[in-house]
Design an enzyme around this catalytic site. Structure first.
Site, PDB file in Angstrom:
ATOM      1  CB  SER A  48      -0.913   0.019   1.229  1.00  0.00           C
ATOM      2  OG  SER A  48      -1.790  -1.079   1.195  1.00  0.00           O
ATOM      3  CD  GLU A  49      -1.186   5.937  -2.476  1.00  0.00           C
ATOM      4  OE1 GLU A  49      -0.519   6.245  -3.488  1.00  0.00           O
ATOM      5  OE2 GLU A  49      -2.314   6.391  -2.239  1.00  0.00           O
ATOM      6  CB  CYS A  80       5.656   3.174   8.881  1.00  0.00           C
ATOM      7  SG  CYS A  80       6.208   4.067   7.406  1.00  0.00           S
ATOM      8  CB  CYS A 132       5.956   1.865   4.367  1.00  0.00           C
ATOM      9  SG  CYS A 132       4.503   1.603   5.408  1.00  0.00           S
ATOM     10  N   GLY A 187      -2.297   4.480   4.258  1.00  0.00           N
ATOM     11  CA  GLY A 187      -2.754   4.406   5.650  1.00  0.00           C
ATOM     12  C   GLY A 187      -3.754   3.301   5.906  1.00  0.00           C
ATOM     13  CG  ASP A 223      -6.171  -3.317   6.947  1.00  0.00           C
ATOM     14  OD1 ASP A 223      -6.479  -2.624   5.948  1.00  0.00           O
ATOM     15  OD2 ASP A 223      -5.170  -4.050   6.969  1.00  0.00           O
ATOM     16  NE  ARG A 255      -4.163  -2.541   4.119  1.00  0.00           N
ATOM     17  CZ  ARG A 255      -2.961  -2.974   4.492  1.00  0.00           C
ATOM     18  NH1 ARG A 255      -1.906  -2.709   3.744  1.00  0.00           N
ATOM     19  NH2 ARG A 255      -2.820  -3.691   5.586  1.00  0.00           N
ATOM     20  CB  THR A 284       3.007 -10.635   3.260  1.00  0.00           C
ATOM     21  OG1 THR A 284       2.190  -9.805   4.094  1.00  0.00           O
ATOM     22  CG2 THR A 284       2.522 -12.081   3.373  1.00  0.00           C
ATOM     23  CE  LYS A 313      -0.365  -6.428   2.813  1.00  0.00           C
ATOM     24  NZ  LYS A 313       0.924  -5.757   2.548  1.00  0.00           N
TER      25      LYS A 313
END
Length: 403
Positions: free
Chosen positions: A259-260, A272, A274, A301, A334, A336, A357, A362
């Site tokens: 995720s961007e 984070c 990321c 986010g 979450d 998403r 992951t 996921k």
């Protein structure tokens, strides 16, 4: 997060909107019109303009509390045939009222039990007061106190629409008089189209651009851009090597759903992990004989958007962890889904992967979308002294497989 199993039975995919124009492919036209209607409604909410939400029980006129203007409030009053209420997530309503607000657990399709409604005295029907009620990071200087009210039909769907607009799930809502609302020229959207939007958006993804883009850690890389029929933000597939060829040879390439993260990926934020995960995944794919594909999804986010992520950071600085900060804003832990990821992998010719992951959701989500997961590859990076608590929360409260 196994919604992909129901993609073809949700919202407008099962029941085409009544506004559909007959065509040689009526189902496709209905789906495109539904996506367009939801996108326009979300855009109007972001501009502070009210929209009409049509439900089987009646029509609501709604506006986003954090951005509604004085004119927008006047339009709600003109369109309504009953008093306006403020729709909030129960946890936010409890903070406003400073007492518990009982509610049911969230359901996949959304129910009114997930929403609280507050009666608004006239002094609170102002843009400044509504922003204070909607945003837990705003200064709360209110001239009056709201009270509990009955939750109108369609409230949960209206909150879904606010989230699709990446706004705080806080809406001024009132039952609408169709004739009065029509004279104001407000956009109208069906509740079924809002519910069906995530699945419809994923199903409508199309490749719109592709180019070779040599990367510092992966000289043999290509980027494929995807856009949905709603015209929203593009998602990207970064292909390292020839993962589609490995697929044809019976090998499973590496894959990562990323995720961007503007702050982590671009600015190198220490809050984070990321950025290290993004660059580390590309390095591992470049070194793997089967190559890999990194899906760079517009789900900042955990799906709440950059502005709300910054608000969550403010709440974290006040003592909340990642999960509770999201909930304090009115969002779930979450937001998403992985429909988009499954469609993108199929579009680039990959149906079997080894997933990079630490997040078991996921694994389950991708498998539910029809992608075979040959195995999980751990993707962990050391804490940096700033993100230590963030990583502990990932493991303890999100169930990430960190050791």
């Amino acid at each position: 997060m196994t919604e992909c199993q129901d993609m073809t039975t949700m919202g407008h995919l099962a029941s085409p909107t009544q506004d559909a124009v007959p065509s040689p492919d009526g189902t496709a036209m209905a789906g495109a019109l539904a996506l367009r209607a939801v996108h326009r409604a979300a855009s109007d909410l972001r501009r502070g303009t009210p929209v009409l939400l049509r439900t089987p029980e009646g029509t609501l006129v709604v506006a986003a509390a954090e951005v509604v203007s004085a004119r927008g409030l006047a339009e709600i009053v003109a369109a309504a045939h009953g008093p306006a209420v403020l729709l909030l997530a129960p946890v936010r309503a409890a903070a406003v009222l400073q007492r518990p607000v009982p509610h049911a657990a969230p359901s996949p399709m959304g129910t009114e039990a997930e929403v609280a409604a507050l009666r608004l005295p006239p002094l609170l029907l102002s843009p400044a007061a509504l922003r204070s009620l909607a945003d837990p990071t705003a200064e709360r200087l209110l001239p009056a106190e709201p009270e509990r009210a009955a939750v109108p039909a369609g409230a949960a769907v209206a909150m879904r629409l606010a989230k699709l607009a990446r706004l705080l799930p806080a809406l001024v809502a009132a039952p609408a008089a169709e004739a009065a609302a029509g004279r104001l020229g407000l956009l109208s959207v069906a509740a079924s189209d809002v519910l069906g939007h995530p699945a419809g958006m994923a199903a409508s993804l199309a490749r719109v651009a592709e180019a070779r883009v040599p990367l510092e850690d992966a000289p043999d890389a290509r980027i494929v851009a995807f856009r949905a029929a709603d015209g929203g933000i593009e998602h990207l597939a970064i292909l390292v090597g020839r993962p589609e060829d490995a697929q044809g040879e019976g090998r499973a390439p590496l894959a990562r759903i990323h995720s961007e993260c503007f702050t982590g990926d671009l600015l190198g934020s220490l809050r984070c992990d990321c950025g290290p995960q993004l660059r580390g995944a590309i390095r591992r794919m470049a070194a793997d004989p089967a190559g890999g594909v990194l899906l760079y999804l517009a789900q900042e986010g955990r799906g709440i958007g950059l502005v709300n992520k910054l608000r969550a950071y403010t709440l974290q600085d006040a003592g909340l962890d990642t999960l509770d900060a999201n909930r304090a804003l009115g969002y779930g832990a979450d937001e998403r889904n992985f429909w988009v990821a499954g469609e993108m992998l199929r579009a680039v010719g990959i149906g079997r992967v080894r997933l990079l992951t630490n997040n078991p959701d996921k694994l389950a989500g991708l498998a539910a979308c029809g992608i075979a997961v040959a195995g999980r590859e751990a993707h962990q990076f050391e804490a940096n002294g700033v993100n230590d608590e963030y990583l502990r929360t990932k493991a303890a409260r999100f169930g990430h497989l960190l050791v």
